[in-house]
Design an enzyme around this catalytic site. Structure first.
Site, mmCIF file in Angstrom:
data_model
loop_
_atom_site.group_PDB
_atom_site.id
_atom_site.type_symbol
_atom_site.label_atom_id
_atom_site.label_comp_id
_atom_site.label_asym_id
_atom_site.label_seq_id
_atom_site.Cartn_x
_atom_site.Cartn_y
_atom_site.Cartn_z
ATOM 1 N N HIS A 191 0.823 -1.204 0.000
ATOM 2 C CA HIS A 191 0.000 0.000 0.000
ATOM 3 C C HIS A 191 0.860 1.258 0.000
ATOM 4 O O HIS A 191 0.504 2.259 -0.613
ATOM 5 C CB HIS A 191 -0.920 0.006 1.223
ATOM 6 C CG HIS A 191 -2.201 -0.732 1.010
ATOM 7 N ND1 HIS A 191 -3.424 -0.196 1.312
ATOM 8 C CD2 HIS A 191 -2.450 -1.970 0.511
ATOM 9 C CE1 HIS A 191 -4.377 -1.069 1.016
ATOM 10 N NE2 HIS A 191 -3.808 -2.149 0.533
ATOM 11 N N SER A 210 4.620 7.027 3.418
ATOM 12 C CA SER A 210 3.522 7.987 3.528
ATOM 13 C C SER A 210 2.259 7.345 4.077
ATOM 14 O O SER A 210 1.411 8.017 4.674
ATOM 15 C CB SER A 210 3.237 8.636 2.164
ATOM 16 O OG SER A 210 2.950 7.660 1.178
ATOM 17 N N THR A 228 -0.609 -16.098 -0.593
ATOM 18 C CA THR A 228 -0.375 -17.389 0.048
ATOM 19 C C THR A 228 -0.508 -17.276 1.562
ATOM 20 O O THR A 228 -0.609 -18.283 2.263
ATOM 21 C CB THR A 228 1.020 -17.948 -0.314
ATOM 22 O OG1 THR A 228 1.126 -19.279 0.167
ATOM 23 C CG2 THR A 228 2.127 -17.112 0.288
ATOM 24 N N ASP A 256 -5.316 -19.011 1.719
ATOM 25 C CA ASP A 256 -4.877 -20.392 1.563
ATOM 26 C C ASP A 256 -5.297 -21.184 2.799
ATOM 27 O O ASP A 256 -4.631 -21.126 3.830
ATOM 28 C CB ASP A 256 -3.356 -20.446 1.399
ATOM 29 C CG ASP A 256 -2.810 -21.865 1.424
ATOM 30 O OD1 ASP A 256 -3.611 -22.802 1.281
ATOM 31 O OD2 ASP A 256 -1.586 -22.015 1.584
ATOM 32 N N THR A 305 -2.335 -24.281 3.932
ATOM 33 C CA THR A 305 -1.119 -23.941 4.690
ATOM 34 C C THR A 305 -1.109 -22.437 4.976
ATOM 35 O O THR A 305 -0.272 -21.702 4.459
ATOM 36 C CB THR A 305 0.149 -24.334 3.916
ATOM 37 O OG1 THR A 305 0.142 -23.672 2.625
ATOM 38 C CG2 THR A 305 0.221 -25.828 3.703
ATOM 39 N N ASP A 341 4.318 -20.373 0.693
ATOM 40 C CA ASP A 341 4.625 -21.419 -0.273
ATOM 41 C C ASP A 341 3.831 -21.183 -1.555
ATOM 42 O O ASP A 341 3.283 -20.099 -1.764
ATOM 43 C CB ASP A 341 4.341 -22.803 0.308
ATOM 44 C CG ASP A 341 2.899 -22.940 0.816
ATOM 45 O OD1 ASP A 341 2.036 -22.146 0.392
ATOM 46 O OD2 ASP A 341 2.639 -23.840 1.641
#
Length: 333
Positions: free
Chosen positions: A66, A76, A195, A244, A247, A252
């Site tokens: 961001h 900022s 992930t 995910d 995991t 990964d």
């Protein structure tokens, strides 16, 4: 149902005037003499604050992305609003950035000010802490050049139209990434940040409920999401689901494998596999984690160079959440 920290949503946007500074402007050993314990201090703070299911890494990653969107990687996004200015973090889209993550940056800055006052920029803290957080949960290491200065403005009005949305198409996302200097393959690699982290129910619930549910989503997965988000508007609007679910606490390539199996959480995730232009990269990364890690690392190095301020184009803030007053500006030429 527990509450989760906000979605790590890979967001990049281009401002023509803030392209990457010359590579020679930043160096690997920038703080070798002025703050030799810089990396050690950052690593220690991030390590002691690492939350479950990759929460810390997800939060810092999102904060870093961001930050680099609007004015470049200049911290900022850390500026708090005041009576005269609504800052970037006060835009509605950025309300999902967690206070926990801002607090981690504050802790690092406090520790560094004790060790080497007035030397390390908040922008470099963000860049280095992102690297430490990613590697701590199994992600690839990559080069982090240092010497950024902190930006001198932060405007909420610049945020909204420049951020990809959960329902964006490949074309819409790529229009932002390309202007930033990224290729289609790099966009898919950077999307692998999903992930880890979660998305709030409001960002995907329309895919599994209502009169026109998304038929691309795996039926069993859709039922799980319905259950997780049941009555979320009444009970707890911070409810969500892991990008995910297999995991969630490990960096990964499972994100890409999930896309192949109809388990992309956001519409903008699913479209990466559905669209013919991006599907080959999804399949490549799903089948080869080593290649994914290599490409993600290179893309992160590239991202970290976008729009950086150096020398008199910025300063070193005394506090990461406040712009320096004129007499407090610390310039390193």
């Amino acid at each position: 149902m527990p509450s989760f920290p906000p979605v790590i949503f890979l967001l990049l946007v281009f401002i023509p005037s803030v392209l990457s500074a010359p590579v020679t402007s930043l160096t690997n050993d920038y703080y070798q003499e002025t703050c030799p314990d810089f990396s050690k201090i950052v690593r220690e703070v991030v390590t002691t604050t690492q939350g479950p299911q990759g929460r810390t890494a997800a939060g810092i990653l999102r904060l870093f992305f961001h930050d680099c969107f609007l004015e470049g990687c200049d911290a900022s996004v850390l500026i708090a609003k005041d009576a005269l200015n609504k800052s970037e973090r006060d835009d509605e889209i950025n309300h999902s950035l967690t206070e926990e993550t801002f607090e981690i940056v504050t802790r690092i800055k406090t520790a560094l000010e004790k060790s080497c006052p007035g030397v390390v920029s908040c922008a470099d803290i963000l860049a280095q802490s992102t690297h430490e957080a990613v590697t701590m949960i199994g992600g690839p290491s990559y080069e982090v050049k240092l010497g950024r200065k902190d930006g001198c403005e932060s405007k909420a009005r610049k945020v909204g139209e420049n951020l990809p949305l959960p329902n964006h198409t490949v074309h819409e996302m790529m229009s932002l990434f390309q202007k930033k200097g990224f290729t289609l393959k790099e966009m898919v690699a950077l999307s692998g940040a999903h992930t880890i982290g979660i998305a709030h129910c409001k960002d995907f619930i329309c895919r599994v409920t209502g009169p026109r549910p998304d038929l691309d989503i795996d039926a069993e997965y859709a039922e799980v999401l319905k259950s997780q988000c049941k009555d979320y508007t009444v009970v707890n609007e911070t409810r969500g689901s892991f990008f995910d679910p297999v995991t969630p606490d490990k960096f990964d390539n499972m994100y890409y494998k999930n896309l192949e199996n109809g388990r992309g959480l956001l519409a903008s995730d699913n479209i990466l596999f559905k669209d013919n232009s991006t599907r080959p990269f999804v399949e490549l990364y799903a089948n080869n984690q080593t290649v994914f890690f290599e490409d993600f690392a290179r893309a992160m190095e590239k991202l970290g160079m976008v729009g950086v301020k150096v020398d008199k184009n910025g300063d070193v803030r005394l506090r990461c959440d406040n712009l320096n007053k004129p007499k407090e500006a610390i310039l390193r030429v």
